[in-house]
Design a protein around this motif. Structure first.
Motif, mmCIF file in Angstrom:
data_model
loop_
_atom_site.group_PDB
_atom_site.id
_atom_site.type_symbol
_atom_site.label_atom_id
_atom_site.label_comp_id
_atom_site.label_asym_id
_atom_site.label_seq_id
_atom_site.Cartn_x
_atom_site.Cartn_y
_atom_site.Cartn_z
ATOM 1 N N GLN A 208 0.886 -1.107 -0.085
ATOM 2 C CA GLN A 208 -0.068 0.045 -0.050
ATOM 3 C C GLN A 208 0.981 1.245 -0.050
ATOM 4 O OE1 GLN A 208 -3.440 -0.528 -0.159
ATOM 5 N NE2 GLN A 208 -2.343 -2.598 -0.500
ATOM 6 N N HIS A 209 1.798 1.240 0.740
ATOM 7 C CA HIS A 209 2.865 2.369 0.836
ATOM 8 C C HIS A 209 3.905 2.035 -0.296
ATOM 9 C CE1 HIS A 209 1.639 3.965 4.654
ATOM 10 N NE2 HIS A 209 1.305 2.769 5.000
ATOM 11 N N ARG A 210 3.810 3.109 -0.974
ATOM 12 C CA ARG A 210 4.848 2.937 -2.216
ATOM 13 C C ARG A 210 5.536 4.607 -2.233
ATOM 14 N NH1 ARG A 210 3.702 -0.839 -6.108
ATOM 15 N NH2 ARG A 210 1.635 -1.846 -6.081
ATOM 16 N N PRO A 211 6.783 4.385 -1.822
ATOM 17 C CA PRO A 211 7.576 5.648 -1.850
ATOM 18 C C PRO A 211 7.944 6.082 -3.118
ATOM 19 C CG PRO A 211 8.393 4.103 -0.234
ATOM 20 C CD PRO A 211 7.379 3.408 -0.919
ATOM 21 N N ARG A 212 7.838 5.343 -4.172
ATOM 22 C CA ARG A 212 8.129 5.471 -5.568
ATOM 23 C C ARG A 212 7.034 6.598 -6.045
ATOM 24 N NH1 ARG A 212 9.245 0.523 -9.312
ATOM 25 N NH2 ARG A 212 9.669 2.408 -10.767
ATOM 26 N N ARG A 213 6.048 6.896 -5.378
ATOM 27 C CA ARG A 213 4.941 7.844 -5.945
ATOM 28 C C ARG A 213 5.594 9.055 -5.963
ATOM 29 N NH1 ARG A 213 0.991 5.175 -1.944
ATOM 30 N NH2 ARG A 213 -0.149 3.466 -3.288
ATOM 31 N N LEU A 214 6.211 9.430 -4.909
ATOM 32 C CA LEU A 214 6.837 10.613 -4.744
ATOM 33 C C LEU A 214 8.037 11.002 -5.691
ATOM 34 C CD1 LEU A 214 6.331 11.439 -0.877
ATOM 35 C CD2 LEU A 214 4.872 11.617 -3.049
ATOM 36 N N ARG A 215 8.599 9.762 -6.598
ATOM 37 C CA ARG A 215 9.549 9.902 -7.307
ATOM 38 C C ARG A 215 9.225 9.720 -8.826
ATOM 39 N NH1 ARG A 215 11.909 4.990 -3.997
ATOM 40 N NH2 ARG A 215 12.135 6.126 -2.092
ATOM 41 N N THR A 216 7.702 10.017 -9.067
ATOM 42 C CA THR A 216 7.491 9.682 -10.349
ATOM 43 C C THR A 216 7.907 10.912 -11.714
ATOM 44 O OG1 THR A 216 5.328 10.759 -9.713
ATOM 45 C CG2 THR A 216 5.454 8.262 -9.862
ATOM 46 N N THR A 217 7.998 12.026 -11.287
ATOM 47 C CA THR A 217 8.244 12.973 -12.123
ATOM 48 C C THR A 217 9.302 14.057 -11.665
ATOM 49 O OG1 THR A 217 6.561 14.654 -11.388
ATOM 50 C CG2 THR A 217 5.914 13.044 -13.065
ATOM 51 N N PRO A 218 9.938 14.846 -12.325
ATOM 52 C CA PRO A 218 10.886 15.781 -11.911
ATOM 53 C C PRO A 218 10.139 16.760 -10.917
ATOM 54 C CG PRO A 218 11.417 15.479 -14.183
ATOM 55 C CD PRO A 218 10.128 14.539 -13.709
ATOM 56 N N ALA A 219 9.030 17.039 -11.409
ATOM 57 C CA ALA A 219 8.347 18.119 -10.534
ATOM 58 C C ALA A 219 7.841 17.625 -9.151
ATOM 59 C CB ALA A 219 7.067 18.568 -11.442
ATOM 60 N N MET A 220 7.530 16.470 -9.105
ATOM 61 C CA MET A 220 7.210 15.755 -7.793
ATOM 62 C C MET A 220 8.346 15.736 -6.972
ATOM 63 S SD MET A 220 4.508 14.348 -6.327
ATOM 64 C CE MET A 220 3.224 13.726 -7.116
ATOM 65 N N ARG A 221 9.656 15.224 -7.725
ATOM 66 C CA ARG A 221 10.696 14.972 -6.866
ATOM 67 C C ARG A 221 11.080 16.466 -6.215
ATOM 68 N NH1 ARG A 221 11.786 11.388 -11.030
ATOM 69 N NH2 ARG A 221 13.242 12.625 -11.972
ATOM 70 N N ARG A 222 11.068 17.452 -7.108
ATOM 71 C CA ARG A 222 11.334 18.836 -6.699
ATOM 72 C C ARG A 222 10.526 19.125 -5.666
ATOM 73 N NH1 ARG A 222 10.657 23.034 -11.424
ATOM 74 N NH2 ARG A 222 8.509 22.609 -10.567
#
Ligand code: PBG
Length: 326
Positions: free
Chosen positions: A5-19
């Motif tokens: 359920q917890h997917r830390p990768r969600r916050l790594r999907t795009t440059p804008a999200m990572r920023r």
């Protein structure tokens, strides 16, 4: 449940999200550029073990300082290399000596737009290369050195330094310098304490940069790489003596120390990414073994993440330029 359920990768999907979700980011204002000026040069002198770094002339130093201002760099830390040296490092006290003159020249160039810092230490000025004067046995004499540091500090404050950086690791150096500054009326000249400074093999290229005369090592005054607890004691002493900021040095091999100090310090914490750290990344990049810009950025970000508020780095201006672009 067969999938997480917890997917830390969600916050790594795009440059804008990572920023957006980045916990730390770099800014030019927290960078400090160490710079060398050598007396008597007519052309800047490249430092072989630090590609891209030079011993400056007055002109090129002023230009580097002006460029740092343009790029939004926070500060500059000045080191002077005198033409003549002696056992007591007397050239350090001359108001027209290389470092004191450089402080005045840089202040004339940048005014208050850049925080002008200067090295309070004797190693560039002594003919034996130690950070203090020697007693009859060749041991660095703590208290005799303190007297000279106090006078050096006042000379540098007279020249216009905003911040003094005593880097010699003598016991009590912050206290005597603070007292001397107060007595001389320099109540607003700040002191950044090289509080936890370790005896490090990674200072190698700096010794070339300042044409160091040192034979042997600094292990009777700089800290032992084995020690962690002791860094807290050094910081507490410097705070009690009136340090306005504290520093951990080197950075890369001492990130645990930096994290400890960042946790306990009530004043701003700096870390010095030293000459050997610079040289290693430059050498690997020159060989095509690592991506230079990515490695430089990651190395400074790591120092910030460990807890430094400010980073002294020879890449300060170049990195500031990249940060402005992005
Ligand atoms: C001593 C001093 C040193 C450095 C800064 N101040 C050299 C030493 O302690 O041997 C090293 C900085 C670097 O390696 O980049 N005045």
């Amino acid at each position: 449940m067969s999938f997480p359920q917890h997917r830390p990768r969600r916050l790594r999907t795009t440059p804008a999200m990572r920023r957006l979700t980045a916990e730390n980011r770099l800014a030019p204002a927290e960078l400090i550029l160490p710079a060398f000026i050598r007396e008597g040069l007519t052309e800047p002198n490249p430092i072989a073990s630090m590609p891209g770094v030079v011993q400056h002339t007055t002109d090129t130093l002023k230009r580097a300082a002006a460029e740092a201002v343009e790029l939004g760099v926070g500060g500059i830390m000045l080191f002077g290399i005198p033409a003549a040296r002696d056992a007591e490092g007397t050239a350090s006290l001359d108001p027209d000596g290389v470092l004191n003159k450089a402080i005045r020249d840089v202040r004339a160039e940048v005014g208050d737009d850049l925080v002008v810092m200067s090295d309070v230490c004797l190693d560039e000025f002594t003919d034996h290369g130690h950070c203090g004067v020697l007693d009859a046995n060749g041991y660095v004499d703590n208290d005799a050195t303190l007297d000279i540091y106090a006078r050096m500090a006042v000379a540098q404050a007279d020249a216009g330094a905003h911040v003094l950086g005593p880097s010699g690791m003598m016991d009590g150096q912050i206290g005597v310098i603070r007292d001397a500054l107060e007595d001389a009326g320099h109540v607003n000249t700040a002191v950044i304490a090289y509080a936890a400074k370790y005896a490090s093999a990674f200072y190698g290229p700096f010794r070339e940069a300042v044409d160091s005369q040192l034979k042997g090592d600094r292990r009777t005054y700089q800290m032992d790489a084995a020690n962690r607890r002791e860094a807290i004691q050094e910081v507490e002493l410097d705070l009690a003596e009136g340090a306005d900021m504290v520093m951990v040095k080197p950075a890369m091999s001492y990130l645990d120390i930096l994290a400890d100090v960042a946790d306990m310090s009530p004043v701003p914490v700096a870390a010095y990414q030293i000459s050997g750290e610079y040289a290693m990344i430059e050498a690997a990049a020159a060989n095509g073994w690592i991506d230079r810009r990515a490695a430089v950025t990651e190395s400074v970000l790591g120092i910030r993440r460990a807890g430094a508020n400010m980073v002294l780095t020879y890449w300060a201006s170049e990195l500031a330029g990249w940060l402005k672009e992005s």
